[in-house]
Design a protein around this motif. Structure first.
Motif, mmCIF file in Angstrom:
data_model
loop_
_atom_site.group_PDB
_atom_site.id
_atom_site.type_symbol
_atom_site.label_atom_id
_atom_site.label_comp_id
_atom_site.label_asym_id
_atom_site.label_seq_id
_atom_site.Cartn_x
_atom_site.Cartn_y
_atom_site.Cartn_z
ATOM 1 N N HIS A 177 0.834 -1.194 0.000
ATOM 2 C CA HIS A 177 0.000 0.000 0.000
ATOM 3 C C HIS A 177 0.877 1.255 0.000
ATOM 4 O O HIS A 177 0.579 2.231 -0.686
ATOM 5 N N THR A 178 1.975 1.220 0.736
ATOM 6 C CA THR A 178 2.898 2.353 0.772
ATOM 7 C C THR A 178 3.548 2.571 -0.588
ATOM 8 O O THR A 178 3.706 3.721 -1.029
ATOM 9 N N MET A 217 1.260 7.142 -6.519
ATOM 10 C CA MET A 217 0.138 8.057 -6.684
ATOM 11 C C MET A 217 0.502 9.474 -6.236
ATOM 12 O O MET A 217 0.130 10.459 -6.878
ATOM 13 N N ARG A 218 1.272 9.578 -5.161
ATOM 14 C CA ARG A 218 1.690 10.885 -4.668
ATOM 15 C C ARG A 218 2.615 11.581 -5.666
ATOM 16 O O ARG A 218 2.480 12.786 -5.922
ATOM 17 N N SER A 219 3.540 10.836 -6.241
ATOM 18 C CA SER A 219 4.447 11.456 -7.210
ATOM 19 C C SER A 219 3.710 11.856 -8.481
ATOM 20 O O SER A 219 3.998 12.906 -9.069
ATOM 21 N N GLN A 220 2.724 11.052 -8.917
ATOM 22 C CA GLN A 220 1.933 11.421 -10.094
ATOM 23 C C GLN A 220 1.071 12.651 -9.791
ATOM 24 O O GLN A 220 0.931 13.530 -10.641
ATOM 25 N N LEU A 221 0.496 12.713 -8.602
ATOM 26 C CA LEU A 221 -0.309 13.869 -8.220
ATOM 27 C C LEU A 221 0.546 15.126 -8.140
ATOM 28 O O LEU A 221 0.135 16.201 -8.583
ATOM 29 N N ARG A 222 1.752 15.006 -7.608
ATOM 30 C CA ARG A 222 2.658 16.155 -7.520
ATOM 31 C C ARG A 222 2.995 16.685 -8.912
ATOM 32 O O ARG A 222 2.999 17.900 -9.140
ATOM 33 N N ASN A 248 8.118 8.551 -13.564
ATOM 34 C CA ASN A 248 7.607 8.039 -12.294
ATOM 35 C C ASN A 248 7.207 6.573 -12.421
ATOM 36 O O ASN A 248 7.513 5.762 -11.543
ATOM 37 N N ARG A 266 0.868 4.134 -2.849
ATOM 38 C CA ARG A 266 0.620 5.520 -2.452
ATOM 39 C C ARG A 266 1.776 6.428 -2.857
ATOM 40 O O ARG A 266 1.575 7.578 -3.228
ATOM 41 N N SER A 267 2.985 5.909 -2.812
ATOM 42 C CA SER A 267 4.148 6.685 -3.243
ATOM 43 C C SER A 267 4.050 7.031 -4.723
ATOM 44 O O SER A 267 4.316 8.170 -5.123
#
Length: 137
Positions: free
Chosen positions: A47-48, A54-59, A122, A51-52
């Motif tokens: 899950h981590t 997804m966080r980099s794509q969102l950034r 990413n 999420r990592s």
């Protein structure tokens, strides 16, 4: 009757099914669970990892959006500036059309190009993480 000419024979096709020994990955040490299994088993580590990504794509997406909003959002202020400074200034209509038609599109293309390259990088990094290739980074 014309003489029949022999047809040229095509070379026989061969199918390669094996992977060369040099391309095979070395076996993993015992007790080392690959990240891919962590994700498929839906563990907290998996899950981590997700999420990592997804966080980099969102950034990256928010950076691209902020850049476009800054560039395109400030254009009305730039168009109104000559009229605000000098009330006798000519109408900015030709400048507005030139800026919107010629100036904005290259900026949008550059931001989109940057975003696609960043998103692919990413995903490539994430795939490398899953395959254990990012240990040297």
């Amino acid at each position: 009757m014309p003489a029949e000419q022999p047809t040229a024979r095509r070379p026989r096709r061969e199918t390669v099914t094996g992977v060369p020994r040099s391309a095979r990955r070395p076996p993993r040490p015992p007790g080392h669970a690959p990240a891919r299994s962590e994700i498929s088993e839906q563990t907290s580590l998996g899950h981590t990892y997700v999420r990592s990504l997804m966080r980099s794509q969102l950034r990256a997406a928010l950076s691209a959006l902020a850049t476009l909003a800054l560039v395109v959002g400030t254009l009305p202020l730039l168009f109104a500036l000559p009229q605000a400074l000098d009330s006798t200034a000519p109408s900015p209509a030709p400048f507005v059309w030139a800026a919107l038609g010629v100036g904005v599109h290259p900026v949008m293309w550059l931001v989109a190009h940057w975003y696609v390259r960043r998103a692919e990088r990413n995903e490539r990094d994430f795939t490398g993480l899953l395959e254990g290739r990012l240990e040297g980074r």
